[in-house]
Design a protein around this motif. Structure first.
Motif, short mmCIF file in Angstrom:
data_model
loop_
_atom_site.label_atom_id
_atom_site.label_comp_id
_atom_site.label_asym_id
_atom_site.label_seq_id
_atom_site.Cartn_x
_atom_site.Cartn_y
_atom_site.Cartn_z
N UNK A 18 49.82 -9.49 -12.74
CA UNK A 18 50.20 -8.10 -13.03
C UNK A 18 50.48 -7.78 -14.52
N UNK A 19 50.14 -6.68 -14.95
CA UNK A 19 50.29 -6.30 -16.37
C UNK A 19 51.55 -5.31 -16.46
N UNK A 20 51.96 -5.05 -17.70
CA UNK A 20 52.90 -3.85 -17.93
C UNK A 20 52.21 -2.71 -18.02
N UNK A 21 51.18 -2.34 -17.56
CA UNK A 21 50.35 -1.05 -17.58
C UNK A 21 50.91 -0.24 -16.25
N UNK A 22 50.83 0.88 -15.98
CA UNK A 22 51.27 1.51 -15.11
C UNK A 22 50.19 2.46 -14.21
N UNK A 23 48.99 1.91 -14.14
CA UNK A 23 47.97 2.49 -13.46
C UNK A 23 47.85 2.52 -11.75
N UNK A 24 47.38 3.16 -11.21
CA UNK A 24 47.58 3.28 -9.64
C UNK A 24 46.26 2.28 -9.28
N UNK A 25 46.25 1.94 -8.04
CA UNK A 25 45.48 1.11 -7.25
C UNK A 25 44.00 1.70 -7.28
N UNK A 26 42.97 0.94 -7.52
CA UNK A 26 41.59 1.80 -7.62
C UNK A 26 41.16 2.05 -6.25
N UNK A 27 41.58 1.14 -5.14
CA UNK A 27 41.15 1.43 -3.91
C UNK A 27 42.06 1.05 -2.90
N UNK A 37 52.71 -0.97 -10.08
CA UNK A 37 52.39 0.42 -9.08
C UNK A 37 51.21 -0.04 -8.04
N UNK A 38 50.24 -0.57 -8.62
CA UNK A 38 49.04 -0.95 -7.87
C UNK A 38 49.34 -2.04 -6.75
N UNK A 39 50.27 -2.99 -7.29
CA UNK A 39 50.57 -3.96 -6.29
C UNK A 39 51.46 -3.65 -5.19
N UNK A 40 52.49 -2.69 -5.43
CA UNK A 40 53.15 -1.83 -4.21
C UNK A 40 52.39 -1.21 -3.39
N UNK A 41 51.31 -0.34 -3.91
CA UNK A 41 50.75 0.59 -3.15
C UNK A 41 49.70 -0.27 -2.21
N UNK A 42 48.91 -1.42 -2.68
CA UNK A 42 48.12 -2.13 -1.94
C UNK A 42 49.02 -2.81 -0.92
N UNK A 43 50.25 -3.55 -1.18
CA UNK A 43 51.11 -4.16 -0.16
C UNK A 43 51.58 -3.07 0.84
N UNK A 44 51.78 -2.11 0.77
CA UNK A 44 52.12 -0.82 1.66
C UNK A 44 51.18 -0.85 2.55
N UNK A 45 49.79 -1.02 2.28
CA UNK A 45 48.81 -0.62 3.08
C UNK A 45 48.18 -1.87 3.91
N UNK A 46 48.89 -3.00 3.83
CA UNK A 46 48.37 -4.19 4.52
C UNK A 46 49.70 -4.62 5.34
N UNK A 47 48.84 -5.38 6.62
CA UNK A 47 50.22 -5.78 7.43
C UNK A 47 50.50 -7.16 7.23
N UNK A 48 51.56 -7.57 7.66
CA UNK A 48 52.07 -8.92 7.49
C UNK A 48 52.59 -8.73 5.99
N UNK A 49 53.45 -9.98 5.74
CA UNK A 49 54.27 -10.05 4.47
C UNK A 49 53.10 -10.39 3.49
N UNK A 50 53.54 -9.42 2.35
CA UNK A 50 52.78 -9.76 1.19
C UNK A 50 53.75 -10.27 -0.05
N UNK A 51 53.14 -10.97 -1.05
CA UNK A 51 54.06 -11.71 -2.18
C UNK A 51 53.32 -10.90 -3.38
N UNK A 52 54.25 -10.35 -4.19
CA UNK A 52 53.70 -9.78 -5.62
C UNK A 52 54.35 -10.68 -6.51
N UNK A 53 53.31 -11.36 -7.24
CA UNK A 53 53.68 -12.40 -8.22
C UNK A 53 53.83 -11.56 -9.70
N UNK A 54 54.54 -12.24 -10.67
CA UNK A 54 54.38 -11.90 -12.03
C UNK A 54 53.84 -13.12 -13.12
N UNK A 55 52.80 -12.54 -13.51
CA UNK A 55 52.26 -13.47 -14.69
C UNK A 55 51.68 -12.23 -15.71
N UNK A 56 52.54 -12.15 -16.56
CA UNK A 56 52.49 -11.22 -17.69
C UNK A 56 52.76 -12.01 -19.06
#
Length: 207
Positions: free
Chosen positions: A1-10, A26-45
């Motif tokens: 992830x980055x510190x930017x705030x852009x939306x998911x491209x697709x 923002x893009x990670x939350x948007x993508x996770x909301x669209x997928x079935x099953x548990x998702x993990x959002x990692x932070x490597x900034x």
């Protein structure tokens, strides 16, 4: 992830890469909301204390997601990744969500709101207030401070949520606000140095 705030491209393509070519919160939350099953959002900034400042309200988390700030390089028990500003608040309306190892500092209301379904786990974070408006949540070992309202607000929908081993300090209106009836807290929390009140009860039969 980055510190930017852009939306998911697709949204829904299985990739959380945003319009700027990087993964954002923002893009990670948007993508996770669209997928079935548990998702993990990692932070490597890059940076020792990376700060994310959303420009507009973040999407509500509607699916089972782990927001894992403990993956940030250098994490040793104290949150390093910060989400700050007037749009920093995170709403969780899905179930089975875990938030750990993050510092969320909204300067306009609660940093975290647990609404709708419930069943989420909030541990080892620094939060400028949390509103528990859903049942069966576990809110433990957090530092809940500097909220513009209460450190914790409990509503009639809090149900059998557990609030334990939190430090609740320096919040504007109260440490814990029981905006509820028939809610019982049976575990210990440390409530101190809230300038107005430690505990405020507006309902009936709370304990």
């Amino acid at each position: 992830t980055s510190t930017a705030d852009d939306a998911d491209a697709l949204i829904g393509d299985g990739s959380a890469v945003s319009l700027n070519g990087k993964v954002t919160l923002r893009s990670a939350i948007q993508e996770a909301n669209s997928l079935s099953g548990r998702q993990i959002i990692y932070f490597y900034i890059t940076g020792t204390t990376p700060t994310i400042q959303p420009l507009t309200t973040l999407p509500s988390i509607t699916e089972s997601v782990i927001l894992d700030g403990t993956t940030q390089k250098g994490y040793a028990g104290t949150p390093l990744v910060q989400v700050n500003g007037s749009s920093a608040a995170i709403d969780i309306s899905g179930s089975g969500v875990t938030v750990q190892g993050l510092s969320v500092n909204s300067n306009s209301g609660y940093s975290l709101t647990l609404s709708n379904i419930g069943g989420s786990t909030i541990v080892n974070n620094r939060l400028a207030g949390i509103k528990i408006n859903s049942p069966n949540n576990n809110v433990s070992n957090n530092y809940l401070a500097n909220s513009t309202t209460a450190g914790v607000e409990l509503t009639d929908l809090t149900g059998s949520s557990v609030l334990s081993n939190n430090i609740i300090s320096a919040n504007a209106t109260a440490g814990i606000l029981f905006n509820s009836s028939n809610i019982s807290l049976s575990t210990e929390n440390t409530i101190s140095n809230n300038p107005n009140n430690g505990i405020v009860i507006t309902g009936n039969n709370n304990s």
